[in-house]
Design a protein around this motif. Sequence first.
Motif, short mmCIF file in Angstrom:
data_model
loop_
_atom_site.label_atom_id
_atom_site.label_comp_id
_atom_site.label_asym_id
_atom_site.label_seq_id
_atom_site.Cartn_x
_atom_site.Cartn_y
_atom_site.Cartn_z
N SER A 154 0.83 -1.21 0.00
CA SER A 154 0.00 0.00 0.00
C SER A 154 0.86 1.25 0.00
CB SER A 154 -0.93 0.02 1.21
OG SER A 154 -0.66 -1.02 2.10
N VAL A 175 -2.33 -0.90 -3.14
CA VAL A 175 -2.14 -0.82 -4.58
C VAL A 175 -2.31 -2.21 -5.18
CG1 VAL A 175 -0.58 -0.11 -6.41
CG2 VAL A 175 -0.48 1.02 -4.21
N ILE A 176 -1.70 -3.19 -4.52
CA ILE A 176 -2.02 -4.58 -4.88
C ILE A 176 -2.41 -5.27 -3.59
CG2 ILE A 176 -0.66 -4.85 -6.98
CD1 ILE A 176 1.63 -5.86 -5.33
N GLY A 186 -1.34 -1.90 -10.68
CA GLY A 186 -0.29 -2.33 -9.76
C GLY A 186 0.72 -3.27 -10.40
N THR A 242 4.21 -2.13 -9.51
CA THR A 242 4.33 -2.31 -8.06
C THR A 242 4.56 -3.78 -7.73
OG1 THR A 242 2.84 -0.47 -7.75
CG2 THR A 242 3.21 -1.88 -5.86
N MET A 279 -5.28 -4.90 -9.23
CA MET A 279 -5.14 -4.86 -7.78
C MET A 279 -5.03 -6.27 -7.19
SD MET A 279 -7.11 -1.98 -5.62
CE MET A 279 -7.37 -2.85 -4.12
#
Lengths: 290, 304
Positions: free
Chosen positions: A53, A59-60, A82, A85, A252
């Motif tokens: 996050s 975010v994922i 994401g 990420t 996500m």
Amino acid sequence: MLWAESPRAFVRKDFFGIFSLEMNTRNKVIIKEKDLELDLSLQPLTIRDLTVSYNRKPVIWDIDLSIPKGYLVGIVGPNGAGKSTLIKACLDLVPRTSGEVMIYGKTYHKERRRVGYVPQRESVDWDFPVSVLDVVAMGTYGRLGWMRRVSKRSKALSMEALDRVGLVDYANRQISQLSGGQQQRTFLARALVQDADIYFMDEPFSSVDAATERAIVQLLKDLKKLGKTVIVVHHDLSTVSQYFDWTVLLNMRVVSAGPTEEVFNQDNLRRTYGGKLTLLTQAANEIARN
Amino acid sequence: MSWYTIDTWIVVIGALAATSCALLGNFLVLRKMSMMGDAISHAVLPGLALAFLVTSARTSLAMFIGAALVGVITAVFTQWISRFGKVDEGASMGIVFTSLFAIGLLLIVQAADHVDLDPSCVLYGAIELTPLDVIWRPTLFGLEFHVPRAALVLGAIVVLNLGFLISFFKELRISSFDPELATTMGINSNLVHYLLMSLVAVTTVAAFEAVGSIIVIAMLIVPPATALLLTDRLWIMVVLSVVFACASALFGHISALVVPSWFGFDDTSTSGMMAVVSGLLFALIMFVAPRHGLLSKWFYNKFL
């Protein structure tokens, strides 16, 4: 949230046949995982319960993934899904809120020599005063260790890698003199020099010319032949089934993951991309054509 | 113009101060954190004051340790605030160094009875007086040298910074160019960053005693920026930045002696002139540099 509804149920079912019938309770899964402990060391990438996050916003979320050896893997999803990420979390570049990432069954920290990374081209300053050869030789820095000089051998290896991406003649140019595609190929040469077993590439196909795109695809295929695993963040839905034999659809959470021909269908794409229908129609047409 | 031994020492001390700053400044410029030198050179003040209050002596070692600590704290706070405070790096630098500088001022005011720290001295330094503080008189080739303390201290800092650059050239290069790749390879970019910042802090303290903080900021940035206009190789940039640093010291001192007399004044501050000369050198190179210069760009656009 019921366990049965968790996206991990889809994921694990796709990856290990052993799990498929025993997905109903958390306990049973954990028992089974212990049996698999040995096999994990053969698995290039295993992700469990990964959540990342930014500013308390995930975010994922709750990612479970297993990537088998020797596959070209495309990570596909809408903007902000994401994707970057996810690979940065695998490489310990962003802090994890929870979960773990295993490279060949060990933490990233222990297996970093087996990992290669191609960041987004825009992530560096191309006016930096280094030559193309300097940048490629950076791929050997990890093996050299602190305070060691760049050896003649590193340079020879770097020239070899430049040869493979067709940039030998540019070795002594400053990097700002390269075109976008050549810059991307420089990054790939650097990854080759890293001589890793598993590669993470962040959008290597973004804004490159057709020749570079072909060169990259050829390189990916060569890597696959050598038994390397390559995980690529990819944008262009129309080429997914052409380039990748394993696909992770991400928004996500992992919407679906598995062999491309099983996973990359209209149903899953709709679940990944939501209401962006024009895009979906395009993709569907592409799938139909392939 | 008359030239004495003391003038030679002023140039040597100026060149050493400028070189020690320029060596590190290359990486500040390339990391696009040029103002970090500005921030750290102000923020070290509480470190100096605390070191003085704790040890109640102006011993260099305590001051260097205090400065290095505060330098790292500045770098750490700047990163934290820009990450968690919803402000960009420049703003968070502004928050950190002004607060720390103010704390330093308060501490100095509190200790004002014992400290002979004079604001103008901090800004402009006292390079003209440094050659008088002679602590070593070696005899070489039958000549007796009167080596001032500042020359020895700054010489040591140059050796320290040069050693750092040579030992960690590869690490500095990769962590400046592609910090994420460096980190994935186990070359911790943050560690390199904090090492660099603590050296900047130590250098700042050593140099601003001699030449003042304005010159420190100028020499951290201007010679490397000038060098970058002339080359696209990192090591050549480092070498050229040292050349420009030394040239600024030499021509700065000569100008300080000569230029004011043209207008009927006495000689002026060498430190101030050093900064002016380095700025002029930058302007000159900006016009005539072969590839990145304005003239060559104009020529290229006009005739090709």
